[in-house]
Design a protein around this motif. Structure first.
Motif, PDB file in Angstrom:
ATOM      1  N   UNK A 125      26.720  57.679 -77.241  1.00 48.53           N
ATOM      2  CA  UNK A 125      26.603  56.860 -76.230  1.00 48.53           C
ATOM      3  C   UNK A 125      27.756  55.463 -76.353  1.00 48.53           C
ATOM      4  N   UNK A 126      27.124  55.304 -77.385  1.00 50.82           N
ATOM      5  CA  UNK A 126      27.757  53.371 -77.356  1.00 50.82           C
ATOM      6  C   UNK A 126      29.401  54.491 -77.594  1.00 50.82           C
ATOM      7  N   UNK A 127      29.629  55.055 -78.465  1.00 48.76           N
ATOM      8  CA  UNK A 127      31.281  55.753 -78.551  1.00 48.76           C
ATOM      9  C   UNK A 127      32.093  55.592 -77.610  1.00 48.76           C
ATOM     10  N   UNK A 128      31.171  56.183 -76.699  1.00 45.70           N
ATOM     11  CA  UNK A 128      31.686  56.736 -74.923  1.00 45.70           C
ATOM     12  C   UNK A 128      32.107  55.671 -74.012  1.00 45.70           C
ATOM     13  N   UNK A 129      30.792  54.650 -75.086  1.00 48.26           N
ATOM     14  CA  UNK A 129      30.657  53.349 -74.178  1.00 48.26           C
ATOM     15  C   UNK A 129      32.299  52.351 -74.272  1.00 48.26           C
ATOM     16  N   UNK A 130      32.456  52.242 -75.232  1.00 52.13           N
ATOM     17  CA  UNK A 130      33.286  51.955 -76.342  1.00 52.13           C
ATOM     18  C   UNK A 130      34.759  51.802 -75.516  1.00 52.13           C
ATOM     19  N   UNK A 131      34.567  53.336 -75.634  1.00 50.96           N
ATOM     20  CA  UNK A 131      35.944  54.041 -75.925  1.00 50.96           C
ATOM     21  C   UNK A 131      36.512  53.986 -73.534  1.00 50.96           C
ATOM     22  N   UNK A 132      35.237  53.801 -73.060  1.00 50.11           N
ATOM     23  CA  UNK A 132      35.045  53.450 -71.179  1.00 50.11           C
ATOM     24  C   UNK A 132      35.842  51.746 -71.070  1.00 50.11           C
ATOM     25  N   UNK A 133      35.026  51.273 -72.311  1.00 54.64           N
ATOM     26  CA  UNK A 133      35.508  49.987 -71.766  1.00 54.64           C
ATOM     27  C   UNK A 133      37.017  49.626 -72.680  1.00 54.64           C
ATOM     28  N   UNK A 134      37.341  49.899 -72.894  1.00 57.69           N
ATOM     29  CA  UNK A 134      39.071  49.381 -73.645  1.00 57.69           C
ATOM     30  C   UNK A 134      39.522  50.510 -72.260  1.00 57.69           C
ATOM     31  N   UNK A 135      39.623  51.642 -71.838  1.00 57.44           N
ATOM     32  CA  UNK A 135      40.365  52.001 -71.269  1.00 57.44           C
ATOM     33  C   UNK A 135      40.609  51.290 -69.799  1.00 57.44           C
ATOM     34  N   UNK A 136      39.340  50.721 -69.552  1.00 55.96           N
ATOM     35  CA  UNK A 136      39.832  49.739 -68.390  1.00 55.96           C
ATOM     36  C   UNK A 136      39.917  48.439 -68.116  1.00 55.96           C
ATOM     37  N   UNK A 137      39.820  47.979 -70.031  1.00 55.24           N
ATOM     38  CA  UNK A 137      40.715  46.981 -70.158  1.00 55.24           C
ATOM     39  C   UNK A 137      41.991  47.426 -69.971  1.00 55.24           C
TER      40      UNK A 137
END
Length: 148
Positions: free
Chosen positions: A112-124
């Protein structure tokens, strides 16, 4: 391929799996009550008399003693008696089995943390691209007004 670290405890004592499960059940039962968790927190790093423990609760000395007995049976608290005086100390060893059991499920949280990190990187990345496209473009040569 990624290698994920794992913590594995191997039981070399030949302990009965049913007995190990029963001990784990006892630990989780003992930790399920907020009064017992508070007792363990108060005993962290110090030995206290039962009366000292009871003073911080709005329940009777007898009720605190019952909670302490649950912790003693679980092995989380060691109780030393001298006459009528009873001193308690923490033994966190049984919590290790519970921590090992819970650690087996940490991989689900890590996903879940890995998915969140990937989503935040995509948003950035999208924000960065959007700010670049909004900036006015500069031409190579400055414009000069036409003469009529």
């Amino acid at each position: 391929m990624t290698i994920q670290p794992t913590l594995r405890v191997v039981d070399h004592t030949g302990q009965d799996p049913d007995l190990a499960q029963a001990r784990l059940d006892q630990v989780f039962f003992a930790l399920s009550d907020p009064v017992r968790r508070e007792i363990l927190e108060r005993l962290d790093g110090q030995a206290l008399l039962v009366s000292e423990l009871a003073a911080s609760f709005d329940i009777s000395l007898q009720a605190v003693s019952r909670h302490i007995q649950v912790l003693v049976r679980t092995g989380l608290v060691q109780q030393e008696r001298t006459g009528r005086i009873s001193r308690c100390s923490l033994d966190a060893g049984p919590m290790l089995e519970a921590a090992v059991w819970m650690n087996r499920y940490s991989k689900y949280w890590q996903q879940q943390f890995d998915l969140l990190a990937a989503t935040l990187a995509d948003i950035d990345e999208r924000k960065a691209q959007a700010s670049v496209s909004r900036q006015p473009r500069k031409s190579a040569a400055p414009r000069t007004p036409r003469k009529k």
